[in-house]
Design an enzyme around this catalytic site. Structure first.
Site, PDB file in Angstrom:
ATOM      1  N   GLY A   7      27.797  -9.174   6.121  1.00  0.00           N
ATOM      2  CA  GLY A   7      27.965  -8.510   4.472  1.00  0.00           C
ATOM      3  C   GLY A   7      29.086  -8.937   3.931  1.00  0.00           C
ATOM      4  O   GLY A   7      29.505  -8.266   2.877  1.00  0.00           O
ATOM      5  N   MET A  12      32.103  -4.155  -0.221  1.00  0.00           N
ATOM      6  CA  MET A  12      32.781  -3.794   0.888  1.00  0.00           C
ATOM      7  C   MET A  12      33.452  -5.100   1.568  1.00  0.00           C
ATOM      8  O   MET A  12      34.645  -5.249   2.121  1.00  0.00           O
ATOM      9  CB  MET A  12      32.223  -2.976   1.771  1.00  0.00           C
ATOM     10  CG  MET A  12      32.362  -1.431   1.309  1.00  0.00           C
ATOM     11  SD  MET A  12      33.929  -0.747   1.198  1.00  0.00           S
ATOM     12  CE  MET A  12      34.781  -1.385   2.502  1.00  0.00           C
ATOM     13  N   THR A  74      25.231   2.374   6.025  1.00  0.00           N
ATOM     14  CA  THR A  74      24.679   3.806   5.848  1.00  0.00           C
ATOM     15  C   THR A  74      23.148   3.787   5.677  1.00  0.00           C
ATOM     16  O   THR A  74      22.887   2.499   5.463  1.00  0.00           O
ATOM     17  CB  THR A  74      25.139   4.820   4.985  1.00  0.00           C
ATOM     18  OG1 THR A  74      24.994   3.915   3.520  1.00  0.00           O
ATOM     19  CG2 THR A  74      26.914   4.864   4.968  1.00  0.00           C
ATOM     20  N   SER A  96      29.757   4.912  11.862  1.00  0.00           N
ATOM     21  CA  SER A  96      30.395   5.934  11.140  1.00  0.00           C
ATOM     22  C   SER A  96      30.397   5.383   9.693  1.00  0.00           C
ATOM     23  O   SER A  96      30.426   4.255   9.143  1.00  0.00           O
ATOM     24  CB  SER A  96      31.932   6.038  11.340  1.00  0.00           C
ATOM     25  OG  SER A  96      32.542   6.799  10.264  1.00  0.00           O
ATOM     26  N   ALA A  97      29.838   6.464   8.742  1.00  0.00           N
ATOM     27  CA  ALA A  97      29.526   6.488   7.485  1.00  0.00           C
ATOM     28  C   ALA A  97      30.761   6.372   6.638  1.00  0.00           C
ATOM     29  O   ALA A  97      30.715   6.035   5.453  1.00  0.00           O
ATOM     30  CB  ALA A  97      28.700   7.345   7.099  1.00  0.00           C
ATOM     31  N   ASN A  98      31.765   6.497   7.212  1.00  0.00           N
ATOM     32  CA  ASN A  98      33.111   6.872   6.433  1.00  0.00           C
ATOM     33  C   ASN A  98      34.363   6.567   7.546  1.00  0.00           C
ATOM     34  O   ASN A  98      34.575   7.419   8.405  1.00  0.00           O
ATOM     35  CB  ASN A  98      33.182   8.282   5.927  1.00  0.00           C
ATOM     36  CG  ASN A  98      34.270   8.358   4.864  1.00  0.00           C
ATOM     37  OD1 ASN A  98      35.413   7.801   5.130  1.00  0.00           O
ATOM     38  ND2 ASN A  98      33.998   8.952   3.764  1.00  0.00           N
ATOM     39  N   HIS A 127      29.669   8.860  -6.328  1.00  0.00           N
ATOM     40  CA  HIS A 127      30.063   7.698  -6.189  1.00  0.00           C
ATOM     41  C   HIS A 127      29.691   6.837  -7.454  1.00  0.00           C
ATOM     42  O   HIS A 127      29.097   7.128  -8.136  1.00  0.00           O
ATOM     43  CB  HIS A 127      29.402   7.299  -4.815  1.00  0.00           C
ATOM     44  CG  HIS A 127      29.510   7.661  -3.582  1.00  0.00           C
ATOM     45  ND1 HIS A 127      29.399   8.751  -2.944  1.00  0.00           N
ATOM     46  CD2 HIS A 127      30.544   6.940  -2.676  1.00  0.00           C
ATOM     47  CE1 HIS A 127      29.826   9.203  -1.909  1.00  0.00           C
ATOM     48  NE2 HIS A 127      30.680   7.972  -1.701  1.00  0.00           N
ATOM     49  N   HIS A 128      30.196   5.600  -7.304  1.00  0.00           N
ATOM     50  CA  HIS A 128      29.983   4.639  -8.268  1.00  0.00           C
ATOM     51  C   HIS A 128      28.391   4.474  -8.637  1.00  0.00           C
ATOM     52  O   HIS A 128      27.539   4.765  -7.753  1.00  0.00           O
ATOM     53  CB  HIS A 128      30.551   3.341  -8.024  1.00  0.00           C
ATOM     54  CG  HIS A 128      30.117   2.825  -6.651  1.00  0.00           C
ATOM     55  ND1 HIS A 128      28.960   1.984  -6.590  1.00  0.00           N
ATOM     56  CD2 HIS A 128      30.893   3.157  -5.525  1.00  0.00           C
ATOM     57  CE1 HIS A 128      28.883   1.708  -5.141  1.00  0.00           C
ATOM     58  NE2 HIS A 128      29.714   2.115  -4.733  1.00  0.00           N
ATOM     59  N   LYS A 131      25.778   2.493  -6.250  1.00  0.00           N
ATOM     60  CA  LYS A 131      25.540   3.009  -4.583  1.00  0.00           C
ATOM     61  C   LYS A 131      24.013   3.245  -4.661  1.00  0.00           C
ATOM     62  O   LYS A 131      23.343   3.726  -5.449  1.00  0.00           O
ATOM     63  CB  LYS A 131      26.558   4.344  -4.447  1.00  0.00           C
ATOM     64  CG  LYS A 131      26.194   4.527  -2.930  1.00  0.00           C
ATOM     65  CD  LYS A 131      27.118   5.598  -2.380  1.00  0.00           C
ATOM     66  CE  LYS A 131      26.979   6.136  -1.007  1.00  0.00           C
ATOM     67  NZ  LYS A 131      26.967   5.031   0.013  1.00  0.00           N
ATOM     68  N   GLY A 137      26.015   8.829   3.088  1.00  0.00           N
ATOM     69  CA  GLY A 137      26.099   8.906   4.592  1.00  0.00           C
ATOM     70  C   GLY A 137      27.122  10.159   4.635  1.00  0.00           C
ATOM     71  O   GLY A 137      26.961  10.750   5.746  1.00  0.00           O
TER      72      GLY A 137
HETATM   73  P1  NAD Z   1      26.688  -4.377  -1.327  1.00  0.00           P
HETATM   74  O1  NAD Z   1      25.172  -4.235  -1.542  1.00  0.00           O
HETATM   75  O2  NAD Z   1      27.623  -4.466  -2.312  1.00  0.00           O
HETATM   76  O3  NAD Z   1      26.753  -5.676  -0.051  1.00  0.00           O
HETATM   77  C1  NAD Z   1      25.919  -5.726   0.991  1.00  0.00           C
HETATM   78  C2  NAD Z   1      26.016  -7.195   1.564  1.00  0.00           C
HETATM   79  O4  NAD Z   1      25.123  -7.427   2.555  1.00  0.00           O
HETATM   80  C3  NAD Z   1      25.374  -7.989   0.532  1.00  0.00           C
HETATM   81  O5  NAD Z   1      26.414  -9.207   0.123  1.00  0.00           O
HETATM   82  C4  NAD Z   1      24.229  -8.675   0.979  1.00  0.00           C
HETATM   83  O6  NAD Z   1      23.934 -10.004   0.639  1.00  0.00           O
HETATM   84  C5  NAD Z   1      24.471  -8.506   2.577  1.00  0.00           C
HETATM   85  N1  NAD Z   1      23.448  -8.664   3.320  1.00  0.00           N
HETATM   86  C6  NAD Z   1      22.162  -7.936   3.432  1.00  0.00           C
HETATM   87  N2  NAD Z   1      21.254  -7.888   4.518  1.00  0.00           N
HETATM   88  C7  NAD Z   1      21.988  -9.001   4.928  1.00  0.00           C
HETATM   89  C8  NAD Z   1      21.603  -9.509   6.213  1.00  0.00           C
HETATM   90  N3  NAD Z   1      20.438  -9.609   6.635  1.00  0.00           N
HETATM   91  N4  NAD Z   1      22.476 -10.371   6.861  1.00  0.00           N
HETATM   92  C9  NAD Z   1      23.519 -10.736   6.199  1.00  0.00           C
HETATM   93  N5  NAD Z   1      24.032  -9.953   5.196  1.00  0.00           N
HETATM   94  C10 NAD Z   1      23.262  -9.324   4.437  1.00  0.00           C
HETATM   95  O7  NAD Z   1      27.044  -3.111  -0.405  1.00  0.00           O
HETATM   96  P2  NAD Z   1      28.446  -2.366  -0.231  1.00  0.00           P
HETATM   97  O8  NAD Z   1      28.813  -1.677  -1.363  1.00  0.00           O
HETATM   98  O9  NAD Z   1      29.281  -3.657   0.224  1.00  0.00           O
HETATM   99  O10 NAD Z   1      28.311  -1.692   0.877  1.00  0.00           O
HETATM  100  C11 NAD Z   1      27.667  -2.084   2.335  1.00  0.00           C
HETATM  101  C12 NAD Z   1      27.279  -0.774   3.304  1.00  0.00           C
HETATM  102  O11 NAD Z   1      28.588  -0.251   3.500  1.00  0.00           O
HETATM  103  C13 NAD Z   1      26.576   0.144   2.763  1.00  0.00           C
HETATM  104  O12 NAD Z   1      25.491   0.759   3.610  1.00  0.00           O
HETATM  105  C14 NAD Z   1      27.549   1.236   2.195  1.00  0.00           C
HETATM  106  O13 NAD Z   1      27.057   2.513   2.137  1.00  0.00           O
HETATM  107  C15 NAD Z   1      28.458   1.217   3.501  1.00  0.00           C
HETATM  108  N6  NAD Z   1      30.142   1.907   3.278  1.00  0.00           N
HETATM  109  C16 NAD Z   1      30.599   2.207   4.577  1.00  0.00           C
HETATM  110  C17 NAD Z   1      31.703   2.732   4.145  1.00  0.00           C
HETATM  111  C18 NAD Z   1      32.470   3.225   5.710  1.00  0.00           C
HETATM  112  O14 NAD Z   1      33.598   3.691   5.552  1.00  0.00           O
HETATM  113  N7  NAD Z   1      31.916   3.139   6.713  1.00  0.00           N
HETATM  114  C19 NAD Z   1      32.671   2.866   3.209  1.00  0.00           C
HETATM  115  C20 NAD Z   1      32.060   1.875   2.060  1.00  0.00           C
HETATM  116  C21 NAD Z   1      30.623   1.617   2.107  1.00  0.00           C
END
Ligand code: NAD
Length: 220
Positions: A7, A12, A74, A96-98, A127-128, A131, A137
């Site tokens: 990702g 992120m 999440t 973890s979601a956070n 959130h922004h 999202k 999550g």
């Molecule tokens: P985003 O949509 O900006 O980015 C997701 C990325 O994943 C994209 O570049 C997309 O091309 C890629 N992707 C999707 N499917 C894929 C696959 N099959 N193989 C490889 N890459 C793939 O999202 P974001 O804002 O960066 O958030 C990502 C995730 O992280 C969300 O689920 C968000 O809720 C979560 N998040 C978690 C925390 C935490 O602390 N755990 C904090 C912030 C965000």
């Protein structure tokens, strides 16, 4: 430590790349278009900031490479939780979601509110506007903490502006009001947390791990 970052082109993922460069930590940046590159890459952990729809693919990568996986995504379905339950027999899995330390310490307070159970509870999260999931999550974890003590609540979500992440719990009594609130001021917060989790997961046995396990350990 070397990280397979899945990702990597997302919001992120890009921040995580920035953070890992500052730490001089080795990583392989994988996203949809180059995911196959994992085959030729050696690493110590898999870090997933992609999408809940990619969970099976990401678990398969970790299993094939015999590496711990840290799931930061999440919005997981029941089916995804079943997958995690199955794969934890073969590899170490952290979810973890956070990843924020402050948010997780706040959860400890939420698990200890049973004396107030007849008060009114409202979870408010912001959130922004980009999202995708709602409630977040993190708000769902807050809900679980209250449910442990049979506390009833309402949840309100806002998707506005560029808000990184705000979670608050408002508690209304007859003659008093409490508010417990966490504000993430930068996505770097989650990168720092994710990096700590990656280190925590090095050389772990197969099984399921959480932020609670990490907070109980001496690794902070
Ligand atoms: P985003 O949509 O900006 O980015 C997701 C990325 O994943 C994209 O570049 C997309 O091309 C890629 N992707 C999707 N499917 C894929 C696959 N099959 N193989 C490889 N890459 C793939 O999202 P974001 O804002 O960066 O958030 C990502 C995730 O992280 C969300 O689920 C968000 O809720 C979560 N998040 C978690 C925390 C935490 O602390 N755990 C904090 C912030 C965000």
């Amino acid at each position: 430590m070397k990280i397979l970052l899945i990702g990597a082109n997302g919001k992120m993922g890009k921040k995580m790349q920035e953070f890992l460069k500052l730490q001089n930590c080795d990583f392989v940046a994988l996203d949809k278009q180059n995911i196959k590159q994992y085959k030729n890459s050696d690493a110590d952990v898999v870090l997933d900031f992609s999408s809940s729809e990619a969970l099976k693919q990401n678990l398969d990568i970790a299993k094939e490479k015999n590496l711990p996986i840290i799931i930061g995504t999440t919005n997981h379905s029941e089916n995804n939780y079943k997958l995690i339950d199955n794969y934890k027999k073969y590899i170490p899995i952290f979810i973890s979601a956070n990843f924020s330390l402050g948010f997780n310490v706040m959860l400890e307070i939420l698990r200890n509110l049973k004396q107030l159970k007849n008060y009114q509870f409202v979870i408010i999260e912001k959130h922004h506007k980009k999202k995708k999931d709602s409630p977040s999550g993190s708000a769902k974890i807050m809900q679980k903490c209250l449910e442990q003590n049979n506390i009833k609540y309402n949840t309100v979500s806002f998707r506005v502006g560029e808000v990184v992440g705000e979670h608050s719990l408002q508690i209304y009594g007859e003659n008093e009001f409490l508010e417990i609130k966490h504000i993430a001021q930068s996505k770097m917060l989650f990168c720092e947390g994710a990096f700590k989790v990656c280190k925590f997961m090095l050389n772990k046995k197969e099984g399921l791990y959480s932020m609670e396990d990490m907070l109980k350990s001496d690794c902070l």
